[in-house]
Motif scaffolding. Structure first.
Motif, PDB file in Angstrom:
ATOM      1  N   VAL A  76      69.330  55.660  36.280  1.00 35.01           N
ATOM      2  CA  VAL A  76      69.924  56.874  36.840  1.00 35.01           C
ATOM      3  C   VAL A  76      71.126  56.522  37.706  1.00 35.01           C
ATOM      4  O   VAL A  76      71.079  55.599  38.532  1.00 35.01           O
ATOM      5  CB  VAL A  76      68.886  57.655  37.677  1.00 35.01           C
ATOM      6  N   LYS A 108      64.695  57.858  29.976  1.00 35.51           N
ATOM      7  CA  LYS A 108      66.008  57.430  30.479  1.00 35.51           C
ATOM      8  C   LYS A 108      65.815  56.896  31.902  1.00 35.51           C
ATOM      9  O   LYS A 108      66.022  57.607  32.885  1.00 35.51           O
ATOM     10  CB  LYS A 108      66.989  58.599  30.461  1.00 35.51           C
ATOM     11  N   ASP A 162      73.420  61.549  39.353  1.00 35.68           N
ATOM     12  CA  ASP A 162      72.053  61.693  38.826  1.00 35.68           C
ATOM     13  C   ASP A 162      71.967  61.737  37.303  1.00 35.68           C
ATOM     14  O   ASP A 162      70.918  62.081  36.741  1.00 35.68           O
ATOM     15  CB  ASP A 162      71.356  62.938  39.401  1.00 35.68           C
ATOM     16  N   LYS A 163      73.039  61.418  36.605  1.00 39.26           N
ATOM     17  CA  LYS A 163      72.978  61.360  35.153  1.00 39.26           C
ATOM     18  C   LYS A 163      72.135  60.143  34.755  1.00 39.26           C
ATOM     19  O   LYS A 163      72.252  59.074  35.353  1.00 39.26           O
ATOM     20  CB  LYS A 163      74.383  61.259  34.562  1.00 39.26           C
ATOM     21  N   ALA A 164      71.275  60.294  33.728  1.00 42.56           N
ATOM     22  CA  ALA A 164      70.343  59.234  33.348  1.00 42.56           C
ATOM     23  C   ALA A 164      70.697  58.653  31.980  1.00 42.56           C
ATOM     24  O   ALA A 164      71.270  59.347  31.120  1.00 42.56           O
ATOM     25  CB  ALA A 164      68.916  59.763  33.348  1.00 42.56           C
TER      26      ALA A 164
END
Length: 399
Positions: free
Chosen positions: A343, A340, A348-350
């Motif tokens: 980002v 993934k 910081d979600k990928a």
């Protein structure tokens, strides 16, 4: 009345006139008995010395009545006049192409004969023109004595420097008589003219494919031989074309010499700059023959055509799922690898693809770029808008 032909015993070259034969023989004997008193340069014949002396006196006795250009030698004057008269008295017996000078015809004939009489003494590489040999020889010495005053770039020949300087001046002195397109180099014009004539005189002996230039034929032949003689000194990657090697080397140097005049964005390759410029011009020269949709790149047209053919040439090696685009296959691979790479800078979600990240970002920005034209309701995703529009059309919304 024509004189009997005379043959040189040293090189088997024929001459129709004995005067030309004697002049030629001095090339073999090296004899130059006539010396200029000004510069001590020696010549084989007094007539050549006489013409040479015009350089010192600055006298140019032969003047063109059309454009007032003056010449030291009557021969140069006669050749120049053919620019105005359009006379091309020297015709190739193979393809009937005509030339204004016999020397140009002789150079042209080497296309048909494949003759390369000028050989490098260092590496035995041969050339069809003496000027190309001189330029090549400096690749062994590394000598580049001619420097551009604008960008300080160095060149191995004065001719190459003059051609380079047209980048700065914008000069394009060679114009196509059919479409008025202009070029910085005569060779580029000659290649361009084959578009109008359809002429492709260079044929591959393996597959009979024809090409407009000998260099393109040579590049093509590496397809059959698999030869990649041009090697990068940094990473040892090999290439079949020197131009591909030069473009590759910019990966290591970071050089981006091709700059857009509109937005100043720079590129490592001229072809990438040309494609980029279509962003500003709106040009889409590649059109689908099925639905007439146009594209700025040929690669995008090819990818689009899979919609009509149903072809899916890109197959996953893990699960055998097929895709019409290589990009879609790369994104799909991340299902198996778990990669993934995109980002979110806020949380910081990928994500496995950039489009998913763009949709996610609207959570933080509150942006709803997709608006319904009927009721002005807005949505964060195009799919949500499409589902909503079925409310207005009366279609059943599947949940």
């Amino acid at each position: 009345m024509e004189e009997n032909p005379v043959k040189s015993e040293m090189c088997d070259q024929d001459f129709r006139r004995t005067s030309n034969f004697h002049m030629h023989q001095s090339n073999h004997t090296g004899e130059k008995p006539f010396t200029c008193k000004e510069c001590n340069q020696s010549f084989a014949f007094s007539s050549i010395l006489h013409k040479h002396q015009f350089i010192h006196t600055r006298v140019k006795p032969f003047t063109c009545e059309v454009c007032d250009k003056s010449f030291w030698h009557s021969m140069n004057f006669r050749v120049h006049q053919r620019i105005h008269t359009g006379e091309k008295p020297f015709k190739c017996e193979v393809c009937e192409k005509s030339f204004s000078q016999s020397s140009n015809l002789q150079r042209h004939q080497r296309i048909h004969t494949g003759e390369k009489p000028f050989k490098c003494k260092v590496c035995d590489k041969s050339f069809s023109q003496l000027s190309n040999l001189h330029i090549h020889q400096q690749s062994h010495t590394g000598e580049k004595p001619f420097i551009c005053e604008v960008c300080n770039k160095s060149f191995s020949s004065l001719v190459t420097l003059r051609v380079h300087q047209r980048i700065h001046t914008g000069e394009k002195p060679f114009t196509c008589e059919v479409c008025d397109k202009a070029f910085t180099q005569l060779s580029h014009l000659l290649v361009h003219q084959t578009i109008h004539t359809g002429e492709k005189p260079f044929k591959c002996e393996v597959c009979d494919k024809a090409f407009t230039t000998s260099t393109r034929l040579l590049m093509h032949q590496s397809v059959h031989t698999g030869e990649k003689p041009f090697r990068c000194e940094v990473c040892n990657k090999s290439f079949s074309k020197s131009s591909n090697l030069h473009a590759h080397q910019r990966i290591h140097t970071g050089e981006k010499p091709f700059t857009c005049d509109v937005c100043d964005k720079s590129f490592s390759e001229s072809s990438t700059l040309r494609i980029h410029q279509r962003v500003h011009t709106g040009e889409k020269p590649f059109t689908c023959e099925v639905c007439n949709k146009s594209f700025s790149r040929s690669s995008k047209l090819r990818a689009h055509q899979y919609i009509h053919t149903g072809e899916r040439p890109f197959t996953c090696e893990v699960c055998d799922k097929s895709f019409s685009h290589s990009v879609s296959l790369r994104i799909h691979h991340r299902i198996h690898t778990g990669e993934k790479p995109f980002v979110c800078g806020a949380c910081d979600k990928a994500f496995s693809c950039s489009s998913s990240l763009l949709v996610h970002r609207t959570v933080h920005t509150g942006e709803k770029p997709f608006k319904c034209e009927v009721c002005d309701k807005s949505f964060t995703q195009s799919t949500s808008l499409l589902r909503h529009q079925k409310v207005h059309t009366g279609e059943t919304v599947q949940v």
